[in-house]
Design a protein around this motif. Structure first.
Motif, PDB file in Angstrom:
ATOM      1  N   HIS A 152      47.035  56.330  19.393  1.00  0.00           N
ATOM      2  CA  HIS A 152      48.010  55.253  19.169  1.00  0.00           C
ATOM      3  C   HIS A 152      47.441  54.265  18.163  1.00  0.00           C
ATOM      4  CE1 HIS A 152      50.991  56.053  22.447  1.00  0.00           C
ATOM      5  NE2 HIS A 152      49.965  56.701  22.969  1.00  0.00           N
ATOM      6  N   VAL A 171      50.964  56.068  26.796  1.00  0.00           N
ATOM      7  CA  VAL A 171      51.658  54.890  26.276  1.00  0.00           C
ATOM      8  C   VAL A 171      50.623  53.919  25.731  1.00  0.00           C
ATOM      9  CG1 VAL A 171      53.710  55.063  27.739  1.00  0.00           C
ATOM     10  CG2 VAL A 171      51.716  53.830  28.569  1.00  0.00           C
ATOM     11  N   THR A 173      49.971  49.941  23.356  1.00  0.00           N
ATOM     12  CA  THR A 173      50.518  48.627  23.007  1.00  0.00           C
ATOM     13  C   THR A 173      51.157  48.628  21.627  1.00  0.00           C
ATOM     14  OG1 THR A 173      48.329  47.936  22.231  1.00  0.00           O
ATOM     15  CG2 THR A 173      48.904  47.382  24.501  1.00  0.00           C
ATOM     16  N   ASP A 174      51.203  49.780  20.947  1.00  0.00           N
ATOM     17  CA  ASP A 174      51.989  49.916  19.716  1.00  0.00           C
ATOM     18  C   ASP A 174      53.460  50.192  20.039  1.00  0.00           C
ATOM     19  OD1 ASP A 174      51.656  52.451  20.731  1.00  0.00           O
ATOM     20  OD2 ASP A 174      50.893  53.346  18.875  1.00  0.00           O
ATOM     21  N   ASN A 175      53.814  50.051  21.335  1.00  0.00           N
ATOM     22  CA  ASN A 175      55.185  50.282  21.813  1.00  0.00           C
ATOM     23  C   ASN A 175      55.655  51.716  21.563  1.00  0.00           C
ATOM     24  OD1 ASN A 175      55.478  47.648  22.774  1.00  0.00           O
ATOM     25  ND2 ASN A 175      56.123  46.903  20.770  1.00  0.00           N
ATOM     26  N   ARG A 176      54.742  52.638  21.731  1.00  0.00           N
ATOM     27  CA  ARG A 176      55.067  54.054  21.566  1.00  0.00           C
ATOM     28  C   ARG A 176      54.629  54.834  22.803  1.00  0.00           C
ATOM     29  NH1 ARG A 176      58.126  52.733  18.470  1.00  0.00           N
ATOM     30  NH2 ARG A 176      58.267  53.023  16.208  1.00  0.00           N
ATOM     31  N   LYS A 194      61.364  52.958  20.701  1.00  0.00           N
ATOM     32  CA  LYS A 194      60.456  51.875  21.071  1.00  0.00           C
ATOM     33  C   LYS A 194      60.320  51.821  22.587  1.00  0.00           C
ATOM     34  CE  LYS A 194      59.622  46.915  20.686  1.00  0.00           C
ATOM     35  NZ  LYS A 194      60.124  45.598  20.257  1.00  0.00           N
ATOM     36  N   VAL A 195      59.089  51.900  23.080  1.00  0.00           N
ATOM     37  CA  VAL A 195      58.814  51.799  24.519  1.00  0.00           C
ATOM     38  C   VAL A 195      58.032  50.505  24.729  1.00  0.00           C
ATOM     39  CG1 VAL A 195      57.734  52.919  26.507  1.00  0.00           C
ATOM     40  CG2 VAL A 195      58.799  54.315  24.736  1.00  0.00           C
ATOM     41  N   ASN A 196      58.753  49.468  25.125  1.00  0.00           N
ATOM     42  CA  ASN A 196      58.184  48.120  25.184  1.00  0.00           C
ATOM     43  C   ASN A 196      56.996  48.073  26.138  1.00  0.00           C
ATOM     44  OD1 ASN A 196      58.318  45.365  24.366  1.00  0.00           O
ATOM     45  ND2 ASN A 196      59.111  44.853  26.384  1.00  0.00           N
ATOM     46  N   ASN A 197      55.838  47.653  25.642  1.00  0.00           N
ATOM     47  CA  ASN A 197      54.618  47.657  26.456  1.00  0.00           C
ATOM     48  C   ASN A 197      53.715  46.515  26.016  1.00  0.00           C
ATOM     49  OD1 ASN A 197      52.183  48.180  27.732  1.00  0.00           O
ATOM     50  ND2 ASN A 197      51.811  50.107  26.709  1.00  0.00           N
ATOM     51  N   ASP A 198      53.764  45.429  26.763  1.00  0.00           N
ATOM     52  CA  ASP A 198      52.893  44.298  26.433  1.00  0.00           C
ATOM     53  C   ASP A 198      51.878  44.040  27.542  1.00  0.00           C
ATOM     54  OD1 ASP A 198      54.595  43.362  28.341  1.00  0.00           O
ATOM     55  OD2 ASP A 198      55.522  41.808  27.090  1.00  0.00           O
ATOM     56  N   TYR A 220      59.464  48.534  32.204  1.00  0.00           N
ATOM     57  CA  TYR A 220      59.948  47.965  30.935  1.00  0.00           C
ATOM     58  C   TYR A 220      60.423  46.556  31.249  1.00  0.00           C
ATOM     59  CZ  TYR A 220      62.132  48.546  26.274  1.00  0.00           C
ATOM     60  OH  TYR A 220      62.471  48.451  24.935  1.00  0.00           O
TER      61      TYR A 220
END
Length: 304
Positions: A152, A171, A173-176, A194-198, A220
């Motif tokens: 990633h 998964v 933190t590049d939202n992938r 986009k797979v939101n991941n913060d 999510y």
């Protein structure tokens, strides 16, 4: 008030895979604790120099009792429940280990994900250790040099094998989210959007088992995104929590999903047998049955 309670956030809890007499928990207090279910006392405690993000026991192992542990350090620790000591260390990552997962297919294969953007597969019997470092570009030299040999373009904080162990989902933190062939290490290039991941720590996501097309469930925000694993299509968003969802787990025997959230609730999600019924009072017709639950048998009265 329990004397053996963890001092800080508990990140992972897992039953011993072969019976329910024992379970394990790991925490930001730098410990992994092995619990006797009957007495609720600790049978063993492993102490680490760093915060513990994740641990996992193999669901299929018969020849070893190793617990893989990921900490704030770059080394993957393997703790042996039989001897009560950390048997050996896997070296190769450069930053903290955010997620670890044993293959459900081979008891000696371990996947690890790190803040160094890399995912590695290991055979824990081998002295050299690392089998494959996953490469999002599948070895193409034309891509940017700085992302060479990375899974990633950000921290990798979640790992999950498919139930048959043939593929690995990651998964970052590049939202992938990416799907990999677990034997060749090839990026299958399935596009999930986009797979939101913060999340700044490990992300606990899960896959279905025994469905006609397999699904992946990813926290999510306050919802859970549901994707088909092999096509990448987003099927739905499960809405019911009021705050961030921290983890979810699938129970194949009941085809149920359980999710835990910072709203202090655990929700159980069950498959819908029927589509929403129209406003008028028509009786439910066969067409309204979810196709996953249709009777696939045919009788001699019908064709075929």
């Amino acid at each position: 008030s329990h004397p053996d309670v963890h001092k800080y956030s508990v990140e992972t809890v897992q039953w011993y895979p072969h019976d329910t007499g024992m379970f394990t928990s790991s925490s930001f207090d730098k410990t992994l604790k092995v619990w006797d279910t009957n007495t609720l006392q600790t049978a063993d405690i492993f102490n680490f120099e760093e915060t513990v993000y994740s641990h996992h026991m193999s669901p299929v192992a018969t020849k070893h009792c190793l617990v893989a542990v990921g900490t704030r350090g770059p080394k993957v620790q393997l703790c042996d429940l039989k001897s009560g000591s950390c048997s050996h260390i896997l070296q190769g990552h450069r930053q903290e280990i955010l997620a670890v997962s044993w293959s459900p297919r081979c008891e000696y294969v371990l996947a690890t994900a790190s803040a160094d953007s890399r995912v590695k597969l290991w055979d824990v019997r081998r002295a050299s250790g690392c089998l494959i470092t996953l490469d999002q570009h599948n070895g193409k030299k034309s891509q940017a040099v700085e992302s060479a040999n990375t899974a990633h373009n950000g921290k990798v904080n979640g790992l999950c094998f498919t139930s048959d162990g043939l593929h690995l989902l990651t998964v970052g933190t590049d939202n992938r989210m990416r799907l990999w062939n677990s034997s060749s290490g090839e990026n299958t290039l399935v596009n999930y959007g986009k797979v939101n991941n913060d999340s700044r720590k490990g992300l606990k996501f899960t896959v279905s088992c025994g469905c006609s097309s397999e699904f992946v469930f990813v926290p999510y925000g306050s919802t859970i995104a549901v994707y088909t694993i092999y096509s990448g299509e987003q099927i739905t968003m499960l809405k019911g929590h009021y705050k961030s969802v921290d983890c979810c787990v699938f129970h194949s025997n009941f085809q149920e999903l359980y999710s835990g959230s910072r709203d202090c609730n655990i929700l159980a999600w069950v498959p819908s047998l029927y589509e929403p019924v129209p406003d008028d009072d028509e009786p439910t017709t066969k067409s309204q049955i979810n196709p996953a639950f249709e009777d696939a048998w045919s009788s001699s009265d019908e064709e075929g």
